[in-house]
Scaffold this active site. Structure first.
Site, PDB file in Angstrom:
ATOM      1  N   LYS A  93     -15.635   2.276 -14.898  1.00  0.00           N
ATOM      2  CA  LYS A  93     -15.296   2.567 -13.500  1.00  0.00           C
ATOM      3  C   LYS A  93     -13.850   2.175 -13.204  1.00  0.00           C
ATOM      4  CE  LYS A  93     -15.651   0.202  -9.695  1.00  0.00           C
ATOM      5  NZ  LYS A  93     -14.435   0.657  -8.992  1.00  0.00           N
ATOM      6  N   GLU A 114     -10.788 -10.625 -17.437  1.00  0.00           N
ATOM      7  CA  GLU A 114      -9.335 -10.810 -17.419  1.00  0.00           C
ATOM      8  C   GLU A 114      -8.928 -10.833 -15.959  1.00  0.00           C
ATOM      9  OE1 GLU A 114      -5.739 -10.240 -16.959  1.00  0.00           O
ATOM     10  OE2 GLU A 114      -5.892  -8.299 -17.971  1.00  0.00           O
ATOM     11  N   GLU A 162      -2.089 -16.297  -6.126  1.00  0.00           N
ATOM     12  CA  GLU A 162      -1.601 -15.030  -6.647  1.00  0.00           C
ATOM     13  C   GLU A 162      -1.320 -14.066  -5.490  1.00  0.00           C
ATOM     14  OE1 GLU A 162      -4.310 -12.211  -8.709  1.00  0.00           O
ATOM     15  OE2 GLU A 162      -2.808 -12.202 -10.305  1.00  0.00           O
TER      16      GLU A 162
END
Ligand code: NAI
Ligand code: MG
Length: 492
Positions: A197, A271, A402
């Site tokens: 996906k 990840e 982040e």
């Protein structure tokens, strides 16, 4: 090139000269109005009956309607993958499997120009990057893993490793085609079948890859590509017919997936996010380092999990580095992703732009000094000028969290021990960079930074033979190289 013409896309630099627009042609691009799901070798309408829009983030215009896979569609895709795993793909000799993977790589090369343009239109990244990095590297991953298909016993010497089954793969929007290649190529080489996906803002190149897989004549069901948002991803993770999950995306969703998989026996690799330290010592080649900093954080609008978003500069060269960096930032061109002069393209979505803007506010409110280049940005679309923050501290949110945008924080340091401690004092550990003339400093920093990939005197270099992955909250497992094959193999 001197030019006095005034046009909306023309950009003028401090010293008065400018580039004329150099847009890549879109004439060869054929997009359909509506894209279906790729299940069992065919493009099929979603059982859910639902579609969503994908837009060009540089113009805010709709590019196409994309099918939204519901639970029933996920189930059909997983069943198709299982059928091929127990059938045609699973029974195929490894040598033959390798040929199909080679074929995908070659068609990717043949259609490179088309793929690069679509990647830039759908995702906002500069054509120079999609043309020179994303697409060639995607092909390189298929070539590399094709070579492994009939050599698996050499991958795990002394054993006869076997495949795992059906892999569910969920990828993000920052490197859409490349992430699809990172996921699909090793899975196929190891003999597995796939349900993949793409991210909801960047489905188009994955769907083009589906066309390529169809053209390469892989047995139906070997690779299924289904589109949709988080709920579709969650449907894949939860499906009982999935044997392994490979996910790239936010740490937040990665943790949710990890919790959801606990106790199920499904394997997984994750990840996730990053907040890399890029460390400049006083003995570094400063001009080269400044280029590395620019590449580290402004590459792909900072939509890079391994972006060098925290800059550490040794005190004695701090002033020089900041001055040179600001000068270089002024020359960066923000604008039309399809223009070959563009350095920084469009932010991928309005949602991501809002997130970045929020962090800029947080940075200023925390006492940081913000500097943005003065360049013009288009009026329509999602844009962020290259930004840097000085006067930040180790505990600032913009240093710890982040941002995933072209935003750099700068801190100074005096000793190597101090910078290693600061660089490691973060929940992430995906990557890092070190700039110095001294090999001994490189070894010390690379040995002590808790990060999966560390570049020395360069930044953001990728190769299909090198493993990639994180420490701590940056994830579990490795992708790329021989390491990237292991999560797709059963072995002791
Ligand atoms: P996200 O983690 O929500 O999306 C990544 C992929 O996961 C997409 O395909 C999405 O549809 C899917 N997904 C979302 N929720 C899911 C769930 N519950 N189960 C399974 N799959 C799910 O990331 P998003 O919202 O697009 O970006 C938010 C932030 O995440 C960014 O600002 C950035 O900081 C970070 N990010 C990091 C990436 C990386 O490569 N490390 C890539 C993309 C985002
Ligand atoms: Mg889009």
């Amino acid at each position: 090139m001197k030019s006095k013409k005034k046009s909306t896309v023309q950009l003028t630099f401090n010293d008065g000269w400018s580039y004329d627009p150099a847009p890549e042609s879109k004439d060869h691009i054929r997009l359909k109005e509506q894209y279906e799901l790729f299940i069992d070798g065919k493009f099929v309408r979603p059982e859910s009956g639902k579609y969503f829009d994908t837009v060009n983030p540089a113009t805010e215009k709709k590019l196409a309607s994309i099918a939204e896979a519901g639970d029933k569609d996920v189930d059909l895709a997983v069943r198709a993958a299982r059928k091929s795993y127990t059938g045609a793909w699973g029974k195929m000799p490894a040598k033959e499997r390798g040929k199909y993977i080679y074929r995908i790589a070659r068609i990717l090369q043949e259609r490179a120009r088309e793929l690069a343009v679509i990647e830039s239109m759908d995702g906002g990244k500069p054509i120079r990057e999609s043309r020179d990095i994303d697409v060639p590297l995607a092909a390189a991953h298929f070539f590399y893993y094709a070579g492994w298909a009939d050599k698996l016993p050499y991958a795990v010497p002394g054993q006869l490793p076997t495949s795992i089954g059906v892999a569910g793969q969920i990828i993000p929007w920052n490197f859409p085609l490349l992430m699809a290649a990172w996921k699909i190529a090793p899975a196929l080489a190891a003999g597995n079948t796939v349900v993949l996906k793409p991210a909801e803002t960047t489905s188009l190149t994955a769907l083009k890859l589906a066309e390529i897989i169809q053209e390469a004549d892989l047995p139906p069901g070997t690779v299924n590509i289904i589109t949709g948002a988080g709920a579709t991803g969650a449907g894949i993770v939860q499906h009982a017919g999935i044997d392994k999950i490979a996910f790239t995306g936010s740490t937040e969703v990665g943790k949710l997936i990890q919790k959801g998989l606990a106790g199920t026996g499904k394997r997984y690799t994750l990840e996730l996010g990053g907040k890399a330290a890029n460390i400049i010592f006083e003995d570094a080649a400063i001009d080269q380092a400044v280029e590395g900093i620019v590449n580290g954080i402004f590459f792909n609008q900072g939509h890079v999990c391994c972006a060098g978003s925290r800059l550490f500069v040794q005190e004695s060269v701090m002033k020089t580095v900041v001055r040179k960096l600001k000068d270089r930032m002024e020359t960066l061109i923000v604008g039309d992703p399809l223009d070959k002069n563009t350095d920084i393209g469009a932010i991928n979505s309005r949602m991501q732009l809002n997130k970045i803007k929020q962090y800029l506010k947080i940075g200023v409110n925390e006492g940081g000094t913000m500097y943005q280049s003065a360049c013009a940005v288009p009026t329509k679309g999602f844009w962020c000028r290259p930004t840097l923050f000085t006067d930040v501290s180790q505990s600032s949110r913009i240093v710890q969290e982040e941002i995933f945008g072209p935003v750099l924080t700068i801190q100074s340091f005096r000793t190597i021990e101090e910078v290693i401690e600061k660089a490691n004092n973060i929940p992430y550990g995906l990557s890092g960079g070190v700039w110095t003339d001294k090999g001994s400093k490189i070894f010390k920093v690379t040995n002590q930074l808790r990060a999966g990939v560390i570049w020395a005197n360069t930044y953001n270099k990728f190769d299909p033979t090198s493993p990639f992955g994180g420490y701590k909250e940056s994830g579990v497992g490795r992708e790329g190289g021989l390491h990237g094959l292991m999560p797709y193999l059963q072995h002791a």
